[in-house]
Design a protein around this motif. Structure first.
Motif, short mmCIF file in Angstrom:
data_model
loop_
_atom_site.label_atom_id
_atom_site.label_comp_id
_atom_site.label_asym_id
_atom_site.label_seq_id
_atom_site.Cartn_x
_atom_site.Cartn_y
_atom_site.Cartn_z
N ASN A 93 -4.51 8.37 -3.33
CA ASN A 93 -3.30 7.98 -4.04
C ASN A 93 -2.36 7.19 -3.13
O ASN A 93 -2.63 6.99 -1.93
CB ASN A 93 -2.57 9.21 -4.62
CG ASN A 93 -2.17 10.23 -3.58
OD1 ASN A 93 -1.95 9.90 -2.41
ND2 ASN A 93 -2.08 11.49 -3.98
N TYR A 94 -1.28 6.77 -3.73
CA TYR A 94 -0.28 5.93 -3.04
C TYR A 94 0.28 6.64 -1.81
O TYR A 94 0.45 6.03 -0.76
CB TYR A 94 0.84 5.60 -4.03
CG TYR A 94 2.02 4.88 -3.44
CD1 TYR A 94 2.08 3.49 -3.43
CD2 TYR A 94 3.10 5.58 -2.90
CE1 TYR A 94 3.18 2.82 -2.90
CE2 TYR A 94 4.19 4.92 -2.36
CZ TYR A 94 4.22 3.54 -2.36
OH TYR A 94 5.29 2.88 -1.83
N PHE A 95 0.57 7.94 -1.94
CA PHE A 95 1.18 8.65 -0.82
C PHE A 95 0.25 8.68 0.40
O PHE A 95 0.68 8.40 1.51
CB PHE A 95 1.57 10.08 -1.20
CG PHE A 95 2.13 10.84 -0.03
CD1 PHE A 95 3.44 10.66 0.34
CD2 PHE A 95 1.32 11.68 0.72
CE1 PHE A 95 3.96 11.33 1.45
CE2 PHE A 95 1.83 12.34 1.83
CZ PHE A 95 3.15 12.16 2.20
N VAL A 96 -0.99 9.06 0.20
CA VAL A 96 -1.93 9.12 1.33
C VAL A 96 -2.11 7.73 1.94
O VAL A 96 -2.14 7.58 3.17
CB VAL A 96 -3.30 9.69 0.89
CG1 VAL A 96 -4.29 9.69 2.05
CG2 VAL A 96 -3.13 11.11 0.35
N ALA A 97 -2.20 6.71 1.10
CA ALA A 97 -2.34 5.34 1.60
C ALA A 97 -1.16 4.93 2.45
O ALA A 97 -1.30 4.26 3.48
CB ALA A 97 -2.50 4.38 0.42
N SER A 98 0.05 5.35 2.04
CA SER A 98 1.26 4.97 2.77
C SER A 98 1.45 5.80 4.03
O SER A 98 2.05 5.32 5.00
CB SER A 98 2.49 5.11 1.87
OG SER A 98 2.70 6.46 1.51
N LEU A 142 2.03 -2.21 0.77
CA LEU A 142 1.99 -1.74 -0.62
C LEU A 142 2.99 -2.57 -1.42
O LEU A 142 4.20 -2.47 -1.21
CB LEU A 142 2.31 -0.26 -0.69
CG LEU A 142 1.20 0.63 -0.13
CD1 LEU A 142 1.73 1.99 0.29
CD2 LEU A 142 0.09 0.80 -1.17
N ILE A 143 2.48 -3.40 -2.30
CA ILE A 143 3.29 -4.40 -3.00
C ILE A 143 3.26 -4.13 -4.50
O ILE A 143 2.18 -3.98 -5.08
CB ILE A 143 2.73 -5.82 -2.73
CG1 ILE A 143 2.63 -6.06 -1.22
CG2 ILE A 143 3.58 -6.88 -3.40
CD1 ILE A 143 1.63 -7.12 -0.86
N PRO A 144 4.42 -4.02 -5.14
CA PRO A 144 4.44 -3.80 -6.60
C PRO A 144 3.92 -5.03 -7.35
O PRO A 144 4.41 -6.14 -7.15
CB PRO A 144 5.92 -3.53 -6.90
CG PRO A 144 6.67 -4.15 -5.75
CD PRO A 144 5.78 -4.07 -4.56
N VAL A 145 2.93 -4.81 -8.20
CA VAL A 145 2.30 -5.90 -8.95
C VAL A 145 1.91 -5.40 -10.34
O VAL A 145 2.03 -4.22 -10.65
CB VAL A 145 1.03 -6.44 -8.24
CG1 VAL A 145 1.35 -7.01 -6.87
CG2 VAL A 145 -0.03 -5.34 -8.13
N VAL A 146 1.40 -6.31 -11.15
CA VAL A 146 0.73 -5.95 -12.40
C VAL A 146 -0.70 -6.47 -12.31
O VAL A 146 -0.93 -7.65 -12.03
CB VAL A 146 1.45 -6.56 -13.62
CG1 VAL A 146 0.63 -6.32 -14.90
CG2 VAL A 146 2.84 -5.98 -13.77
#
Length: 372
Positions: A230-235, A244-248
């Motif tokens: 997940n995002y947390f482990v990746a960060s 980590l870049i917000p995208v669609v």
């Protein structure tokens, strides 16, 4: 002899608090395994260690040592050794007396005490200091005494709570080597709590990653780095951290399209769209997975160098892609000037769902490796 350790759906709720400090925590340590628990301050890692030690009560759930439930067992009957970040040595006593203190309190014969103290003193490298007082020792030497005092009890499980946090960088590096060697020599099941991911990744066979009292992932260092769930482990895992870049994530003409908040869209004409509908998410790419090229190619994107920091064999480069900031680790001998145009590609990148943070897809060289 090393013991197994198992936590089954463990919760901890302190009085006058509305949220649990530990929530539904479950994991198993095998006999002789070295496990680290990492996470940011307040995530519940030290509380977990204290529950294992018997210094905190378990609100619900079970803690088992060698298959035996120990929730109601007093700390000294659990077969554990415990070393905290603070040394808590007795100033009037010599190093020998500090290490031997608990053995004397348990009525162990004098000759057996001497044998065991001298053995752990040799193993921890403090034999020359046995007749000294704690005030005469350096921070690293005091921590060795602290750890020797925990080991001399011959515990089945050794618990270490931030044991290196008070040491300087050089002592910390040396103590990491010493801890690894001691673990291999004594063969105890070891559980280390630390906020330092590098410490955890260099020492542990497997790592528990926690956030807000919840287990995020329990895996080897490599799997946490290469396959974050997940995002947390990746960060949290990786130094420097993942971009980590917000995208669609979308599709255009049946190919993968990535729309950035800056309004720029990248379409990968070689990769079929793995998603049937648009998904708001995070594009994750590690700095070391960004490759720089001399000239543009079919899989490259134009970028501009903002600033570079020389680190020796590598340099850390801040890049700008159409208003999107990225951090890359590249060869130290490359000449990169502010404003210089470069072409970049991603060796590996990840897609994380913005809603729940879970990984949607992993791409290696543009090929989807896994999808939810």
């Amino acid at each position: 002899m090393a013991a197994s350790l198992e936590l089954r759906n463990v919760y901890k709720l302190y009085p006058r608090r509305s949220e649990h400090s530990v929530q539904g925590l479950s994991f198993t340590c095998y006999p002789g395994e070295f496990v680290a628990i990492v996470g940011p301050s307040g995530c519940g890692k030290s509380t977990t260690l204290r529950m294992i030690a018997g210094l905190e009560t378990v609100t619900s759930g079970d803690i088992l040592i060698d298959g035996k439930r120990v929730n109601d067992l007093e700390p000294h009957r659990r077969g554990i050794g415990l070393a905290f970040e603070t040394y808590s040595l007795y100033p009037p006593l010599s190093v020998f007396e500090n290490i031997a203190f608990n053995l004397k309190a348990r009525g162990v014969p004098s000759e057996e005490i001497r044998r065991r103290v001298e053995y752990v003193a040799r193993a921890t490298g403090i034999e020359p200091y046995l007749q000294m007082k704690p005030a005469q020792l350096s921070g690293g030497q005091k921590q060795r005494v602290n750890i020797a005092r925990a080991i001399v009890r011959e515990p089945k499980i050794l618990l270490l709570d931030e044991p290196l946090s008070h040491l300087d960088a050089g002592e910390r590096k040396q103590m990491r080597i010493e801890l690894k060697r001691l673990h291999e020599e004594f063969g105890m099941t070891t559980v280390l709590v630390t906020h330092d991911q590098r410490e955890a990744m260099s020492l542990a066979d497997r790592i528990v990653v926690m956030n807000e009292g919840v287990l995020q992932q329990f895996d080897t260092a490599y799997q946490l780095y290469a396959e974050p769930v997940n995002y947390f482990v990746a960060s949290f895992i990786g130094d420097p951290g993942m971009n980590l870049i917000p995208v669609v994530f979308d599709h255009q003409d049946q190919h993968l399209a990535i729309r950035f908040e800056s309004g720029w869209t990248y379409v990968d004409l070689e990769t079929p769209a793995p998603l049937s509908q648009p998904v708001s998410g995070w594009l994750g790419v590690r700095p070391e997975d960004i490759a720089l090229h001399h000239r543009p190619g079919p899989k490259t994107v134009a970028a501009a160098v903002k600033v570079s920091e020389f680190l020796g064999e590598q340099q850390q480069v801040e890049l700008d892609i159409q208003g999107v900031a990225l951090r890359a680790l590249v060869d130290g001998d490359l000449t990169l000037d502010p404003g210089q145009s470069v072409a970049i590609s991603f060796r590996r990148w990840y897609a994380f769902d913005r809603l729940d943070g879970h990984r949607i897809i992993e791409f290696t060289e543009g090929i989807p490796a896994a999808a939810r």
